[in-house]
Motif scaffolding. Structure first.
Motif, PDB file in Angstrom:
ATOM      1  N   LEU A 141       0.747  -1.257   0.096  1.00 20.49           N
ATOM      2  CA  LEU A 141      -0.051   0.098  -0.155  1.00 20.49           C
ATOM      3  C   LEU A 141       0.868   1.278  -0.150  1.00 20.49           C
ATOM      4  O   LEU A 141       0.387   2.212  -0.801  1.00 20.49           O
ATOM      5  CB  LEU A 141      -0.917  -0.148   1.295  1.00 20.49           C
ATOM      6  N   THR A 142       1.977   1.189   0.676  1.00 20.93           N
ATOM      7  CA  THR A 142       2.975   2.300   0.666  1.00 20.93           C
ATOM      8  C   THR A 142       3.446   2.659  -0.686  1.00 20.93           C
ATOM      9  O   THR A 142       3.359   3.643  -1.128  1.00 20.93           O
ATOM     10  CB  THR A 142       3.727   2.057   1.811  1.00 20.93           C
ATOM     11  N   TYR A 143       4.016   1.679  -1.048  1.00 15.63           N
ATOM     12  CA  TYR A 143       4.523   1.599  -2.566  1.00 15.63           C
ATOM     13  C   TYR A 143       3.636   2.344  -3.552  1.00 15.63           C
ATOM     14  O   TYR A 143       3.586   3.058  -4.252  1.00 15.63           O
ATOM     15  CB  TYR A 143       4.890   0.194  -3.014  1.00 15.63           C
ATOM     16  N   THR A 144       2.400   1.570  -3.320  1.00 13.38           N
ATOM     17  CA  THR A 144       1.205   2.058  -4.357  1.00 13.38           C
ATOM     18  C   THR A 144       0.913   3.660  -4.373  1.00 13.38           C
ATOM     19  O   THR A 144       0.844   4.337  -5.343  1.00 13.38           O
ATOM     20  CB  THR A 144      -0.041   1.322  -4.080  1.00 13.38           C
ATOM     21  N   VAL A 145       0.766   3.860  -3.075  1.00  9.64           N
ATOM     22  CA  VAL A 145       0.461   5.316  -2.743  1.00  9.64           C
ATOM     23  C   VAL A 145       1.687   6.494  -3.117  1.00  9.64           C
ATOM     24  O   VAL A 145       1.540   7.380  -4.035  1.00  9.64           O
ATOM     25  CB  VAL A 145       0.124   5.753  -1.400  1.00  9.64           C
ATOM     26  N   ALA A 146       2.764   5.853  -2.874  1.00 11.14           N
ATOM     27  CA  ALA A 146       4.086   6.633  -3.448  1.00 11.14           C
ATOM     28  C   ALA A 146       4.330   6.720  -4.767  1.00 11.14           C
ATOM     29  O   ALA A 146       4.403   7.797  -5.516  1.00 11.14           O
ATOM     30  CB  ALA A 146       5.276   6.014  -2.700  1.00 11.14           C
ATOM     31  N   ARG A 147       3.942   5.564  -5.638  1.00  9.41           N
ATOM     32  CA  ARG A 147       4.191   5.586  -6.966  1.00  9.41           C
ATOM     33  C   ARG A 147       3.016   6.269  -7.542  1.00  9.41           C
ATOM     34  O   ARG A 147       3.355   7.157  -8.584  1.00  9.41           O
ATOM     35  CB  ARG A 147       4.235   4.150  -7.345  1.00  9.41           C
ATOM     36  N   ILE A 148       1.766   6.408  -7.280  1.00  9.16           N
ATOM     37  CA  ILE A 148       0.932   7.182  -7.840  1.00  9.16           C
ATOM     38  C   ILE A 148       1.134   8.620  -7.830  1.00  9.16           C
ATOM     39  O   ILE A 148       0.943   9.416  -8.516  1.00  9.16           O
ATOM     40  CB  ILE A 148      -0.577   6.875  -7.249  1.00  9.16           C
ATOM     41  N   LEU A 149       1.495   8.947  -6.365  1.00 10.64           N
ATOM     42  CA  LEU A 149       1.986  10.479  -6.193  1.00 10.64           C
ATOM     43  C   LEU A 149       3.026  10.732  -6.947  1.00 10.64           C
ATOM     44  O   LEU A 149       3.228  12.013  -7.838  1.00 10.64           O
ATOM     45  CB  LEU A 149       2.147  10.579  -4.698  1.00 10.64           C
ATOM     46  N   TYR A 150       4.219   9.818  -7.003  1.00 18.26           N
ATOM     47  CA  TYR A 150       5.146  10.064  -8.146  1.00 18.26           C
ATOM     48  C   TYR A 150       4.981  10.612  -9.416  1.00 18.26           C
ATOM     49  O   TYR A 150       5.442  11.333 -10.126  1.00 18.26           O
ATOM     50  CB  TYR A 150       6.362   9.012  -7.905  1.00 18.26           C
ATOM     51  N   ALA A 151       4.173   9.779 -10.008  1.00 17.15           N
ATOM     52  CA  ALA A 151       3.778   9.725 -11.594  1.00 17.15           C
ATOM     53  C   ALA A 151       2.705  11.079 -11.706  1.00 17.15           C
ATOM     54  O   ALA A 151       3.060  11.697 -12.570  1.00 17.15           O
ATOM     55  CB  ALA A 151       2.642   8.635 -11.697  1.00 17.15           C
ATOM     56  N   ILE A 152       1.866  11.590 -10.696  1.00 23.09           N
ATOM     57  CA  ILE A 152       1.284  12.448 -10.760  1.00 23.09           C
ATOM     58  C   ILE A 152       2.120  13.810 -10.716  1.00 23.09           C
ATOM     59  O   ILE A 152       1.959  14.676 -11.498  1.00 23.09           O
ATOM     60  CB  ILE A 152      -0.038  12.625  -9.763  1.00 23.09           C
TER      61      ILE A 152
END
Length: 168
Positions: A119-130
Motif C-alpha cells: 500500500l505504501t508503494y502504491t500511494v508513493a508511486r501514484i503520487l510520484y507519477a502525478i
C-alpha cells in the motif's frame, strides 16, 4: 474478510479472521499502471503524433515538428516527455517491487507487513507519477524524489525482512 486497516496491521483482527496477502493484487495493479496507464501512447494518439512505425521515437523525431505545426503546444510536448519518463521509471522500478513482494511472500514475512509495504508503494508511486507528469516548477518537482524514495524503501524493507526470515 479483514478490513484494509486490519490487512496492513493497523487494527487487530479477530483470531478467526485470516489476514489475506494482497501482494499478488498489488503486482497486477502495478503491472497495469506501469505498462498501461502511464504509457504515453494514448496521449500521443490523441494529439495525432503517434507513429506506429517508430513509436518509441515519436517525441524525439516528431515532437518539435508537432509544436512548429501547431498540433501541440510546447507545454503539451514537455508534459508528454515527462509522461514518457514517468512511464520508463515505473517500468524500471517494477522489478524491485516484484522482487520485494515475491521474496517476502516466499520467506513468510507477515502478511500485514507485505500489505502495508504494498500500500505504501502504491500511494508513493501514484503520487510520484502525478508529480512527474503534471508539475512544471522545479521547487514542486522536488517532491518527486521523496515519493521515489518512499516507494523504494518499502521494497527494500520487504527484501530486508525476507532476508531476516530466511536466515532464521
Amino acid at each position: 474478510m479483514a478490513s484494509l486497516l486490519t490487512a496492513v496491521g493497523l487494527t487487530q483482527a479477530p483470531l478467526s479472521t485470516p489476514i489475506p496477502n494482497y501482494g499478488p493484487g498489488f503486482l497486477i495493479f502495478h503491472f497495469a499502471f506501469a505498462y498501461g496507464v502511464l504509457s504515453s501512447r494514448t496521449l500521443k494518439q490523441y494529439y495525432g503524433i503517434d507513429h506506429q512505425e517508430s513509436p518509441r521515437q515519436d517525441l524525439n523525431k516528431y515532437g518539435e515538428a508537432a509544436v512548429r505545426d501547431g498540433k501541440i503546444t510546447r507545454k503539451q510536448l514537455e508534459m508528454l516527455q515527462r509522461n514518457e519518463a514517468a512511464h520508463a521509471n515505473s517500468v524500471e522500478n517494477y522489478t524491485l517491487f516484484v522482487a520485494g513482494i515475491t521474496l517476502a511472500t516466499y520467506a513468510g514475512v507477515p502478511r500485514t507487513t507485505i500489505n502495508a509495504a504494498g500500500l505504501t508503494y502504491t500511494v508513493a508511486r501514484i503520487l510520484y507519477a502525478i508529480n512527474y507528469i503534471t508539475v512544471e516548477r522545479r521547487q514542486a518537482a522536488r517532491w518527486r524524489g521523496l515519493f521515489w524514495w518512499v516507494g523504494n524503501l518499502s521494497c527494500l524493507t520487504l527484501l530486508w525482512k525476507a532476508g531476516q526470515a530466511l536466515s532464521n
